[in-house]
Design a protein around this motif. Structure first.
Motif, PDB file in Angstrom:
ATOM      1  N   UNK A   1       0.777  -1.220   0.000  1.00 47.29           N
ATOM      2  CA  UNK A   1       0.000   0.000   0.000  1.00 47.29           C
ATOM      3  C   UNK A   1       0.812   1.276   0.000  1.00 47.29           C
ATOM      4  N   UNK A   2       2.144   1.184   0.018  1.00 47.66           N
ATOM      5  CA  UNK A   2       2.975   2.385   0.047  1.00 47.66           C
ATOM      6  C   UNK A   2       3.360   2.866  -1.350  1.00 47.66           C
ATOM      7  N   UNK A   3       2.858   2.227  -2.384  1.00 44.94           N
ATOM      8  CA  UNK A   3       3.050   2.780  -3.718  1.00 44.94           C
ATOM      9  C   UNK A   3       4.258   2.266  -4.475  1.00 44.94           C
ATOM     10  N   UNK A   4       4.513   0.962  -4.412  1.00 42.11           N
ATOM     11  CA  UNK A   4       5.627   0.412  -5.194  1.00 42.11           C
ATOM     12  C   UNK A   4       5.361   0.566  -6.694  1.00 42.11           C
ATOM     13  N   UNK A   5       4.085   0.482  -7.093  1.00 40.98           N
ATOM     14  CA  UNK A   5       3.741   0.623  -8.507  1.00 40.98           C
ATOM     15  C   UNK A   5       4.081   2.024  -9.016  1.00 40.98           C
ATOM     16  N   UNK A   6       3.694   3.052  -8.267  1.00 42.08           N
ATOM     17  CA  UNK A   6       3.952   4.433  -8.685  1.00 42.08           C
ATOM     18  C   UNK A   6       5.454   4.708  -8.763  1.00 42.08           C
TER      19      UNK A   6
ATOM     20  N   UNK B   1      -9.840   0.405  -1.154  1.00 45.66           N
ATOM     21  CA  UNK B   1      -9.812   1.397  -0.074  1.00 45.66           C
ATOM     22  C   UNK B   1     -11.184   1.993   0.227  1.00 45.66           C
ATOM     23  N   UNK B   2     -12.205   1.660  -0.569  1.00 46.87           N
ATOM     24  CA  UNK B   2     -13.556   2.118  -0.241  1.00 46.87           C
ATOM     25  C   UNK B   2     -14.062   1.460   1.036  1.00 46.87           C
ATOM     26  N   UNK B   3     -13.459   0.347   1.421  1.00 47.71           N
ATOM     27  CA  UNK B   3     -13.861  -0.365   2.646  1.00 47.71           C
ATOM     28  C   UNK B   3     -13.071   0.149   3.836  1.00 47.71           C
ATOM     29  N   UNK B   4     -13.750   0.310   4.958  1.00 41.83           N
ATOM     30  CA  UNK B   4     -13.043   0.609   6.208  1.00 41.83           C
ATOM     31  C   UNK B   4     -13.332  -0.443   7.270  1.00 41.83           C
ATOM     32  N   UNK B   5     -13.890  -1.580   6.845  1.00 41.60           N
ATOM     33  CA  UNK B   5     -14.092  -2.734   7.727  1.00 41.60           C
ATOM     34  C   UNK B   5     -13.583  -3.974   6.996  1.00 41.60           C
ATOM     35  N   UNK B   6     -12.834  -4.813   7.701  1.00 46.08           N
ATOM     36  CA  UNK B   6     -12.347  -6.084   7.154  1.00 46.08           C
ATOM     37  C   UNK B   6     -12.707  -7.177   8.151  1.00 46.08           C
ATOM     38  N   UNK B   7     -13.350  -8.236   7.662  1.00 48.39           N
ATOM     39  CA  UNK B   7     -13.735  -9.361   8.515  1.00 48.39           C
ATOM     40  C   UNK B   7     -13.139 -10.640   7.932  1.00 48.39           C
ATOM     41  N   UNK B   8     -12.360 -11.346   8.741  1.00 45.71           N
ATOM     42  CA  UNK B   8     -11.869 -12.677   8.377  1.00 45.71           C
ATOM     43  C   UNK B   8     -12.801 -13.689   9.045  1.00 45.71           C
ATOM     44  N   UNK B   9     -13.756 -14.187   8.275  1.00 42.36           N
ATOM     45  CA  UNK B   9     -14.785 -15.025   8.882  1.00 42.36           C
ATOM     46  C   UNK B   9     -14.252 -16.408   9.229  1.00 42.36           C
ATOM     47  N   UNK B  10     -13.251 -16.892   8.499  1.00 41.75           N
ATOM     48  CA  UNK B  10     -12.503 -18.083   8.902  1.00 41.75           C
ATOM     49  C   UNK B  10     -11.037 -17.811   8.647  1.00 41.75           C
ATOM     50  N   UNK B  11     -10.156 -18.526   9.358  1.00 38.74           N
ATOM     51  CA  UNK B  11      -8.737 -18.173   9.406  1.00 38.74           C
ATOM     52  C   UNK B  11      -7.929 -19.084   8.496  1.00 38.74           C
TER      53      UNK B  11
ATOM     54  N   UNK C   1      -1.849  -9.690   4.230  1.00 37.05           N
ATOM     55  CA  UNK C   1      -1.949  -9.320   2.820  1.00 37.05           C
ATOM     56  C   UNK C   1      -3.401  -9.025   2.451  1.00 37.05           C
ATOM     57  N   UNK C   2      -4.322  -9.850   2.933  1.00 36.34           N
ATOM     58  CA  UNK C   2      -5.734  -9.630   2.627  1.00 36.34           C
ATOM     59  C   UNK C   2      -6.232  -8.334   3.262  1.00 36.34           C
ATOM     60  N   UNK C   3      -5.841  -8.097   4.514  1.00 39.09           N
ATOM     61  CA  UNK C   3      -6.248  -6.864   5.194  1.00 39.09           C
ATOM     62  C   UNK C   3      -5.764  -5.637   4.447  1.00 39.09           C
ATOM     63  N   UNK C   4      -4.601  -5.723   3.849  1.00 44.41           N
ATOM     64  CA  UNK C   4      -4.007  -4.579   3.166  1.00 44.41           C
ATOM     65  C   UNK C   4      -4.692  -4.258   1.843  1.00 44.41           C
TER      66      UNK C   4
END
Length: 955
Positions: free
Chosen positions: A515-520, A865-875, A884-887
């Motif tokens: 998320x720090x912009x390696x692509x840019x 980034x439109x989401x501000x909630x992340x749920x891992x329903x199973x681990x 990685x998924x949270x990011x």
């Protein structure tokens, strides 16, 4: 290596190919193997045996490879090697594990009428269980020639591999001084033979009783090690003397095997204090252990003459004997040993000092003329700790011929080989000129094996680069005029660093946090070099398929002047490869079209999500390495997921050969750091890789101060009575199957049990697959529905990750009906176009909604980034994968705090595995292996505890 198979024959590894033995070292022989036969021909070693097949003897040409050489061969297997060879590689890894954990003992054995010094494994507890599993899983081809039972074959194979592993890891003589002659004590010649190339121990007629006594004592020691499988062990702690004395204290204690923090000194034991975790008679355990240890360190005998021994007092000579000879033997025998922090470390090291030439002094990073061949002045000094040592001091130390002494206030061990290397370095007057490329190569090499590079002192921008401070202090390269956007300050510094390495012709690893912009930063580099020069060559970018569209769109947004060609799919055209500025392809396509890609003169090859090449032996990694380019760049937010070998693989892509062979890297860095937590080795590795790796973290406010907070929490969910009943039924059924199976079948049953238990924790309908109703039957579903309703009511958007596509397919219609809001569902079965449509809608549609995502299909590469909630329903039970998924939501562009929730069913396997992960996180960021494979090695009793259902689990 060619496609080969192997058997264990004549105490060596016998390799043969489908039609001929492989090329390479080893004695060429003809073996007679009893093989399954059909239609007058032998069947392959892998695959099913058809009905009507018979057993017949076949002559097979093969090469016999000694066990030590077999390690390297087994470590270089390709994907086409037979299953029998892969089994041998597993056994070799098992032998290395025994060595690293000290589960071996030296022995005196008889081989073909001669006496030999050999190392033998100690198999107790889990190691004994693992041995039985390996024996049960042995491929039939390994014992096809009328061999003994699998257990006997495996024991001979393991004995040879453990001995080979020990000889590779213990190149130094255990007994210093002159080589024992024919009249020297048998024990001395035996000890030397433990590390010598020739293990033979000779004895005269008059020494036969001495030889027999030694064999009897060693056998008794080996037997005692297998019998003494106690939960506590005797531990020795060596305490260095005060500055004015020559008294070393070797303190005695008892220590828990499972919990080393339970350490009880002998004084406490003799005082009669009751300590939980110790045997009922700890004094007897202490005396028995000390009695056995006397065989390895005879000076203990004097302490045992006391009624209540607490320590052994040693002089410096005896302390050195303990350090070099007794300590490794005691550890190998299962004793605890605690040594001073400096013990075993290289005492002498090199200091490299470089100074820029006056003409180039003061020039910034962007100055013209900086290149690989620019000359700098250098000199090399010798160091003891933090102190420089002169040539006169060095020769004075050499004349003392004392292996353990104080030098400038600190104790050091002086190794003969180190002293010799140091004297040679002094006599060669190591100073003069070298190029920048040579300086960087010296830093990456880390000095010499016997004389490591311990510090570097360079001035100017080279000093900033080598100190790891280039990110902050080097003069930045201006943002290219064609870049359609604004680079943040740290991104401009990243561009400067990338541009500098490019002009040196050196590869790098941009390891910024996700998320720090390696692509840019990468796209700005392509534009910058086109502003600076005309003939820069095309850039080939290799990435996972899920990121192809992201790269294409980001290039259109930030660098529309670049000619971008996507080389993927049925319409790809090899003729366009050399004409575009940026060619985007996937790892799979790179493997398939390797010949076409190798025919192009690339200016640069970039690997995004470079953890895809973390396994250097994989065909995909080898294909990427085979594509020639002037420079290379690896992009990854997780340069190390599980093992340091992954860092070597990525670094070897960026700068082939810079860190040396994988075997040298493993011996010099990986094993000391991973096995012994060696801080000096970790510092040396950081120094060796620092100039070529740029790593910034989102949590560092000096890097980025406007990224919101990430709030992580665990959500504890109860089971319904139906879930609890199903859970217990699965446990009872699967434990019976696990207990009755062995080897590969057992591993499969363990994984199946965990999968079924996790499905029960999600919802009974996922396990039963009966299409039944969902409402009211799952604690997780109830909590997920509540949270989803809250997210929608607040006008927010949320991501819900599951590792099971079938569970997502159940959730999507259920949540859509109950929320009366869009519930999107992204999984691996969707086309690329449909994936892009879903992502675009979620990012641009202002309506509150839930986005269900399959962890495998959407865990990397997406910007949500439109989401501000992340749920891992199973681990997934791998912290790196979850992060990685949270990011997907917690990255640049996120303006709000992100709430991350991880669902865990109380009192179930999910809670217990979560506890294990938290303990492992304290040791490393990602020690737990990918998926759940690491859990299959637990014993049946441990699995029973892991699977057990706690009564408080039911709500």
């Amino acid at each position: 290596m060619q496609v080969v198979h192997g058997v264990w024959a004549y105490g060596r590894l016998a390799l043969w190919g489908e039609t001929a033995p492989p090329d390479g070292p080893g004695e060429l022989v003809t073996l007679t193997l009893t093989l399954p036969t059909a239609d007058g021909r032998p069947l392959p070693a892998s695959g099913e045996t058809p009905d009507g097949a018979t057993l017949a003897d076949w002559p097979v040409q093969a090469r016999l490879v000694d066990p030590v050489d077999a390690f390297d061969l087994l470590g270089a297997l390709d994907d086409d090697a037979g299953g029998d060879l892969r089994y041998l590689a597993v056994v070799a890894d098992y032998a290395r594990g025994l060595l690293h954990r000290g589960r071996l003992l030296p022995q005196l054995v008889t081989e073909a009428g001669t006496n030999a010094a050999r190392w033998r494994p100690v198999l107790t507890g889990r190691d004994a269980t693992a041995f039985r599993m390996l024996a049960a899983a042995m491929p039939p081809a390994l014992r096809a020639a009328g061999a003994p039972p699998p257990g006997a074959v495996l024991r001979e194979l393991l004995d040879a591999f453990v001995d080979a592993a020990a000889r590779q890891s213990l190149p130094d003589r255990l007994l210093l001084g002159h080589r024992p002659g024919p009249k020297a004590p048998v024990a001395d010649r035996w000890m030397r033979a433990l590390t010598a190339p020739d293990p033979t121990v000779t004895a005269t007629a008059t020494q036969r009783p001495e030889l027999a006594a030694l064999r009897t004592a060693l056998s008794a020691w080996h037997d005692a090690a297998h019998q003494a499988n106690e939960p506590v062990r005797v531990c020795f702690r060596l305490v260095e003397p005060l500055p004015t004395t020559d008294r070393w204290d070797l303190e005695f204690a008892l220590q828990s095997v499972d919990d080393p923090s339970l350490y009880v000194p002998a004084e406490v034991i003799w005082a009669g204090q009751r300590v939980p975790g110790l045997p009922a008679r700890p004094d007897e355990t202490l005396l028995a252990g000390l009695g056995r240890a006397v065989r390895l360190f005879p000076p203990l005998d004097e302490a045992l003459r006391e009624a209540r021994p607490t320590e052994s007092v040693l002089d410096t000579a005896a302390a050195f004997t303990f350090l070099r000879q007794a300590a490794p033997l005691l550890q190998a025998a299962g004793y605890g040993v605690q040594l001073p922090a400096w013990a075993g470390r290289k005492s002498l090291g090199l200091k490299l000092t470089t100074r820029a030439k006056p003409a180039a002094s003061g020039k910034g990073l962007a100055a013209q003329g900086v290149g690989r061949d620019q000359l700098v002045d250098f000199k090399v000094d010798l160091m003891v700790g933090d102190e420089e040592i002169s040539a006169d001091d060095l020769h004075a130390l050499a004349r003392l011929k004392v292996p353990l002494l104080r030098v400038k206030g600190r104790w050091v061990e002086l190794d003969d080989r180190q002293l010799t290397a140091a004297i040679q370095a002094v006599e060669q007057h190591r100073s003069g000129e070298m190029t920048i490329a040579e300086v960087l190569g010296q830093v990456a090499a880390g000095g010499e094996e016997e004389l490591p590079l311990v510090t570097v002192d360079a001035d100017g921008w080279l000093g900033d680069l080598l100190s790891g401070d280039a990110d902050h202090r080097l003069r930045p390269t201006p943002t290219p005029a064609a870049f359609q956007g604004t680079l943040r300050p740290y991104q401009e510094r990243g561009l400067s660093w990338l541009d500098f390495l490019t002009r040196l012709g050196i590869g790098g690893v941009l390891a910024d946090d996700m998320g720090l912009g390696k692509t840019a930063q990468t796209l700005s580099l392509l534009l910058a070099e086109r502003e600076q020069a005309t003939d820069v060559g095309a850039t080939l970018l290799i990435c996972p398929m899920s990121l192809v569209s992201n790269w294409r769109k980001e290039a259109e947004k930030f660098a529309p002047s670049l000619d971008v060609y996507v080389h993927h799919g049925a319409t790809r055209d090899a003729a366009r490869l050399g004409g575009a500025d940026l060619v985007i392809t996937t790892y799979g396509t790179a493997l398939r079209d390797l010949d076409a890609l190798r025919a192009v003169e690339w200016g640069r090859v970039v690997c995004d999500e470079a953890q895809a090449i973390k396994n250097s032996a994989a065909r995909q990694s080898q294909a990427v390495r085979a594509i020639p380019a002037r420079t290379r760049l690896a992009l990854t937010g997780t340069p190390v997921e599980n093992h340091l070998a992954e860092l070597w693989s990525i670094m070897d892509f960026a700068n082939p050969g810079l860190l040396g062979p994988a075997k040298t890297f493993r011996r010099r860095y990986q094993e000391p750091i991973e096995v012994r937590q060696d801080e000096e080795a970790a510092a040396a590795l950081k120094r060796a890789t620092g100039p070529f790796v740029l790593r910034r973290l989102k949590t560092d406010k000096t890097i980025i101060s406007d990224l919101p907070e990430k709030l992580e929490m665990k959500v504890w969910c109860p089971l319904t009575p139906e879930q609890a009943a199903l859970y217990q039924a699965v446990v009872d059924d699967m434990l019976n199957k696990i207990g009755a199976s062995q080897g590969i079948a057992r591993r499969g049953n363990v994984l199946a049990a965990m999968t079924r238990l996790k499905q029960v924790c999600n919802h009974p309908a996922q396990l039963l697959r009966d299409g039944s109703r969902l409402s009211g039957r799952s604690g997780k579903l109830a909590r997920l529905q509540e949270l989803a309703e809250e997210i929608i009511e607040e006008g927010d958007k949320g991501l819900v990750f599951t590792q099971y596509a079938e569970f997502g397919s159940l959730l999507q219609p259920y949540l859509a009906a109950h929320l009366d809001r869009p519930v999107l569902w992204l999984h691996g079965g969707l086309s690329k176009q449909r994936r892009d449509e879903l992502v675009n809608r979620f990012q641009t549609d202002p309506e509150p909604m839930i986005f269900l995502l399959s962890l495998k299909a959407a865990g990397t590469g997406l910007n949500l980034t439109a989401a501000n909630h992340v749920i891992h329903v199973d681990r997934w039970w791998n912290p790196a994968v979850e992060d990685q998924a949270t990011d997907r939501a917690y990255r640049i562009g996120q303006a709000r705090n992100v709430q991350v929730r991880k669902f865990i069913c109380t009192g179930t396997i999910e809670e217990r595995v979560d506890e294990m992960i938290e303990r492992k996180k304290a040791l490393a960021q990602s020690v737990v292996g990918t998926g759940e494979e690491w859990l299959t090695e637990l014993s049946t009793d441990e699995l029973r505890d892991l699977f057990a259902l706690d009564p408080k689990a039911v709500g």
